[in-house]
Every structure is written in structure tokens, then in C-alpha cells.
Scaffold this active site. Sequence first.
Site, PDB file in Angstrom:
ATOM      1  N   GLU A  44      66.606 -52.547 -44.983  1.00 33.63           N
ATOM      2  CA  GLU A  44      65.590 -53.587 -44.818  1.00 33.63           C
ATOM      3  C   GLU A  44      66.150 -54.946 -45.234  1.00 33.63           C
ATOM      4  O   GLU A  44      66.920 -55.053 -46.189  1.00 33.63           O
ATOM      5  CB  GLU A  44      64.390 -53.225 -45.696  1.00 33.63           C
ATOM      6  CG  GLU A  44      63.215 -54.176 -45.604  1.00 33.63           C
ATOM      7  CD  GLU A  44      62.074 -53.771 -46.518  1.00 33.63           C
ATOM      8  OE1 GLU A  44      60.917 -54.105 -46.204  1.00 33.63           O
ATOM      9  OE2 GLU A  44      62.325 -53.120 -47.565  1.00 33.63           O
TER      10      GLU A  44
ATOM     11  N   LYS B 125      56.929 -53.426 -39.271  1.00 29.60           N
ATOM     12  CA  LYS B 125      56.426 -52.685 -40.427  1.00 29.60           C
ATOM     13  C   LYS B 125      54.899 -52.713 -40.485  1.00 29.60           C
ATOM     14  O   LYS B 125      54.291 -53.782 -40.445  1.00 29.60           O
ATOM     15  CB  LYS B 125      57.020 -53.287 -41.703  1.00 29.60           C
ATOM     16  CG  LYS B 125      56.677 -52.549 -42.991  1.00 29.60           C
ATOM     17  CD  LYS B 125      57.361 -53.251 -44.146  1.00 29.60           C
ATOM     18  CE  LYS B 125      57.080 -52.589 -45.479  1.00 29.60           C
ATOM     19  NZ  LYS B 125      57.711 -53.353 -46.589  1.00 29.60           N
TER      20      LYS B 125
ATOM     21  N   CYS C 147      60.615 -48.985 -45.314  1.00 30.74           N
ATOM     22  CA  CYS C 147      60.381 -49.047 -46.759  1.00 30.74           C
ATOM     23  C   CYS C 147      59.015 -48.518 -47.195  1.00 30.74           C
ATOM     24  O   CYS C 147      58.803 -47.322 -47.275  1.00 30.74           O
ATOM     25  CB  CYS C 147      60.608 -50.480 -47.252  1.00 30.74           C
ATOM     26  SG  CYS C 147      60.941 -50.575 -49.043  1.00 30.74           S
TER      27      CYS C 147
END
Length: 264
Positions: A40, A110, A151
Site C-alpha cells: 500500500e 479501497k 490493508c
Amino acid sequence: MRVAVCQLNAREDRTHNLAVARDLLGRAAAAGATLAVLPEYVDYLGPGAGMPKPEPVDGEFAAFFAAAARDLGIWVHAGSFHEAGPDADHTFNTSLIFNPAGELVETYRKIHLYDVEIPGRVSYQESRSVAPGDRTVIADVDGVPTGLSICYDLRFPELYRRLAIDGAKVLVVPAAFMMHTGRDHWEVLLRARAIENQCYVVAAGQIGDHEPHRTCYGRSMIIDPWGTVLAQAPDTVGVVTADLDLTRLDQIRTDLPSLANRRL
């Protein structure tokens, strides 16, 4: 299919970060990887005041990793970057995947944003500057259906179950998992996502200090559908690889058909 996870320590020097990432991709290609995965925010993880100007998916960031994929002849998952968002105050946290011809084949934004208050340890509100994505994504990577996440998504098992139901056999997790949560939760959550969805999990993390009060855990790893850690990076910048045996995945799903037996 051989995959590589590239672990690095991105900081405030974007040019240096990209140079390190390119070197790691070269090492992955030399090791015979078909797919290499970066962490990331691979190009910048430093003070907010120095953050690069957000770019579109066909900007300089994309051009850099498209060229790397084409030059090396491998699939490249370019971790994530700050994509220009829906308004002046918000970006997207976005992953791009390039095929060996350097073509962008998939984009993932995300979905789950890291809004966390832990007294005395962390105060972070990702949603103040990042807009959430609204689409689950499975990319066809060299014929292998590969589910995408970033993440904090890791803490939301319903995302990965949807990806598995929709056909994913590999789950990718680029991350910048913080030290105080990573040491207790990172491996446990990754192995759980592998076991419950009977998928390979390929997780590339940031490592080390990035700015005052932010240290990332690292321990990038590759996990098989039985929950076995096939490869794990040591606590330094580098590359580790593992071979994914899709025949073994199919056998595990046959012997223990938990996906087929689900009721909800």
C-alpha cells in the site's frame, strides 16, 4: 504460478521509493515470479504536507509501473497510490494491476477506511482525506481469478467471502499495517482469510519507520488455502517468493468443501 511479495520502507522521497520498488520488481522477475505484489502507498508514505499531487489512473504512477511490467515481462500489482478522487478534499486509495505487456487490466479502490482512535497510541481518520470505493474486484491474472483488497479491508471477512463466492482463488492484500496491531493481528487475520475462503493469500507490507509516530509491521507473506505460511519476509526491505499449486487448492476444496456447504 510463482508469486512474489515485495516489502519496502516508503518514506517522503517519492523518487527514491519508486527506484526501490523497481529494483524489487526486477529481483522478483529474476526469481521467476509470474506476479509481483507491492505494498500500500508504495510511492509515498510520509508527512501529509509532502504528499504527491493525486493522479488519475493513467498518470505518471501508472506509466511507471506499466513500463516496469513491460520491461520485465511479468504481472505487476502496483500496491496502491493516491488517485484523484471525487472532490478536491478526497482521494481514492487505489490499486492497479498491469499485465506483462504493460496494459492496465484492473483497478480497485479501497472500500474500508481506517478510522481508528486508540488512546495513547494512534489517532487516524482515513475518511477525512480518502473516499471509499464501492466495487469488489476480481482480476484475471495469467488465467487465475485474483481478488483484490487493501490493508484495513483485511478486518472485514464478508469482502473476502464475496470474492471467493465470485470465483477468486487468490486474495491479494497490499498493506501498511501498523506495528502495534500488526504484531498481534496481521498473521492471524491473513491465515483466517486463507482458511475460511480456501484461497491463497498474497500479502505485501510496508516495513519500518515512515514518519514520526508511524511504524509499519512488515512480515509480508504468502499463505496457502490450508492456512500454511509458505513464505514470510524478514524484518527488512526485500522480496520473497512461493509457488501456488492450484491443483492443491482444488483438492482442499474437494476434501473439505466448506465453501460448498455454506448456508448463508
